[in-house]
Design a protein around this motif. Sequence first.
Motif, PDB file in Angstrom:
ATOM      1  N   GLY A   1      89.054  -3.555  -0.696  1.00 14.70           N
ATOM      2  CA  GLY A   1      88.431  -2.871  -1.816  1.00 14.70           C
ATOM      3  C   GLY A   1      86.951  -2.672  -1.613  1.00 14.70           C
ATOM      4  N   GLU A   2      86.321  -2.187  -2.683  1.00 15.05           N
ATOM      5  CA  GLU A   2      84.887  -1.932  -2.620  1.00 15.05           C
ATOM      6  C   GLU A   2      84.252  -2.112  -3.995  1.00 15.05           C
ATOM      7  N   LEU A   3      82.983  -2.460  -3.958  1.00 13.16           N
ATOM      8  CA  LEU A   3      82.160  -2.646  -5.149  1.00 13.16           C
ATOM      9  C   LEU A   3      80.915  -1.792  -5.025  1.00 13.16           C
ATOM     10  N   ASP A   4      80.404  -1.329  -6.151  1.00 13.41           N
ATOM     11  CA  ASP A   4      79.142  -0.598  -6.159  1.00 13.41           C
ATOM     12  C   ASP A   4      78.008  -1.613  -6.328  1.00 13.41           C
ATOM     13  N   PRO A   5      77.192  -1.821  -5.299  1.00 13.19           N
ATOM     14  CA  PRO A   5      76.127  -2.822  -5.404  1.00 13.19           C
ATOM     15  C   PRO A   5      75.019  -2.425  -6.378  1.00 13.19           C
TER      16      PRO A   5
ATOM     17  N   ALA B   1      74.265  -7.005   1.085  1.00 13.57           N
ATOM     18  CA  ALA B   1      75.479  -6.795   1.888  1.00 13.57           C
ATOM     19  C   ALA B   1      75.474  -5.407   2.526  1.00 13.57           C
ATOM     20  N   PRO B   2      76.116  -5.278   3.707  1.00 17.30           N
ATOM     21  CA  PRO B   2      76.224  -3.962   4.339  1.00 17.30           C
ATOM     22  C   PRO B   2      77.030  -3.003   3.465  1.00 17.30           C
ATOM     23  N   ARG B   3      76.747  -1.718   3.599  1.00 12.11           N
ATOM     24  CA  ARG B   3      77.404  -0.696   2.779  1.00 12.11           C
ATOM     25  C   ARG B   3      78.233   0.234   3.664  1.00 12.11           C
ATOM     26  N   ASN B   4      79.292   0.802   3.082  1.00 10.81           N
ATOM     27  CA  ASN B   4      80.096   1.788   3.810  1.00 10.81           C
ATOM     28  C   ASN B   4      79.487   3.177   3.627  1.00 10.81           C
ATOM     29  N   ALA B   5      80.179   4.203   4.108  1.00 14.03           N
ATOM     30  CA  ALA B   5      79.667   5.580   4.046  1.00 14.03           C
ATOM     31  C   ALA B   5      79.484   6.071   2.607  1.00 14.03           C
ATOM     32  N   HIS B   6      80.176   5.446   1.652  1.00 13.43           N
ATOM     33  CA  HIS B   6      80.059   5.829   0.236  1.00 13.43           C
ATOM     34  C   HIS B   6      79.004   5.005  -0.503  1.00 13.43           C
ATOM     35  N   GLY B   7      78.314   4.110   0.239  1.00 13.08           N
ATOM     36  CA  GLY B   7      77.298   3.272  -0.375  1.00 13.08           C
ATOM     37  C   GLY B   7      77.865   2.056  -1.088  1.00 13.08           C
ATOM     38  N   LYS B   8      79.126   1.744  -0.866  1.00 10.74           N
ATOM     39  CA  LYS B   8      79.794   0.617  -1.522  1.00 10.74           C
ATOM     40  C   LYS B   8      79.860  -0.587  -0.576  1.00 10.74           C
ATOM     41  N   VAL B   9      80.029  -1.775  -1.153  1.00 14.04           N
ATOM     42  CA  VAL B   9      80.218  -3.007  -0.398  1.00 14.04           C
ATOM     43  C   VAL B   9      81.724  -3.251  -0.313  1.00 14.04           C
ATOM     44  N   GLU B  10      82.224  -3.376   0.909  1.00  8.95           N
ATOM     45  CA  GLU B  10      83.654  -3.576   1.105  1.00  8.95           C
ATOM     46  C   GLU B  10      84.002  -5.061   1.114  1.00  8.95           C
ATOM     47  N   TYR B  11      85.229  -5.375   0.698  1.00 13.52           N
ATOM     48  CA  TYR B  11      85.701  -6.754   0.719  1.00 13.52           C
ATOM     49  C   TYR B  11      87.172  -6.782   1.114  1.00 13.52           C
TER      50      TYR B  11
END
Length: 125
Positions: free
Chosen positions: A58-62, A76-86
């Motif tokens: 999943g992902e969270l919006d930091p 935390a590092p971000r994905n291409a959508h700017g979200k933090v993956e878990y």
Amino acid sequence: MLSRSLIGALAAAVVFPPATTEARVTRIEIVKVESPAPAGRAGATSLPYERLSGKAYGELDPNDPKNAIVTDIKLAPRNAHGKVEYVATFSLMKPIDMSQLSGVLIYSVVNRGGGAATARDMCRS
């Protein structure tokens, strides 16, 4: 790579989301199916079950203030959508014959990577 404590906190946020936290599951992966599941404490009259084990991604919006409860999420590092993956692991027991479904869900949540699990029961109305 996310730290072990951050992964545990994110997993806990998914399973026990407080009113102030929001997470989104983006993918479920079944890693292992044990059918029938190994016998546990259930009596001889219990239904045959199978265990599904896997991972929930999943992902969270930091930047969402509701997610500020997650320690160090801004770092935390971000994905291409700017979200933090878990990634969270899970184990699910279900009747092999789904027509025998009782409507009760039993799940365990690992406490921040320490291996201790808490069992919860939920009934479907």
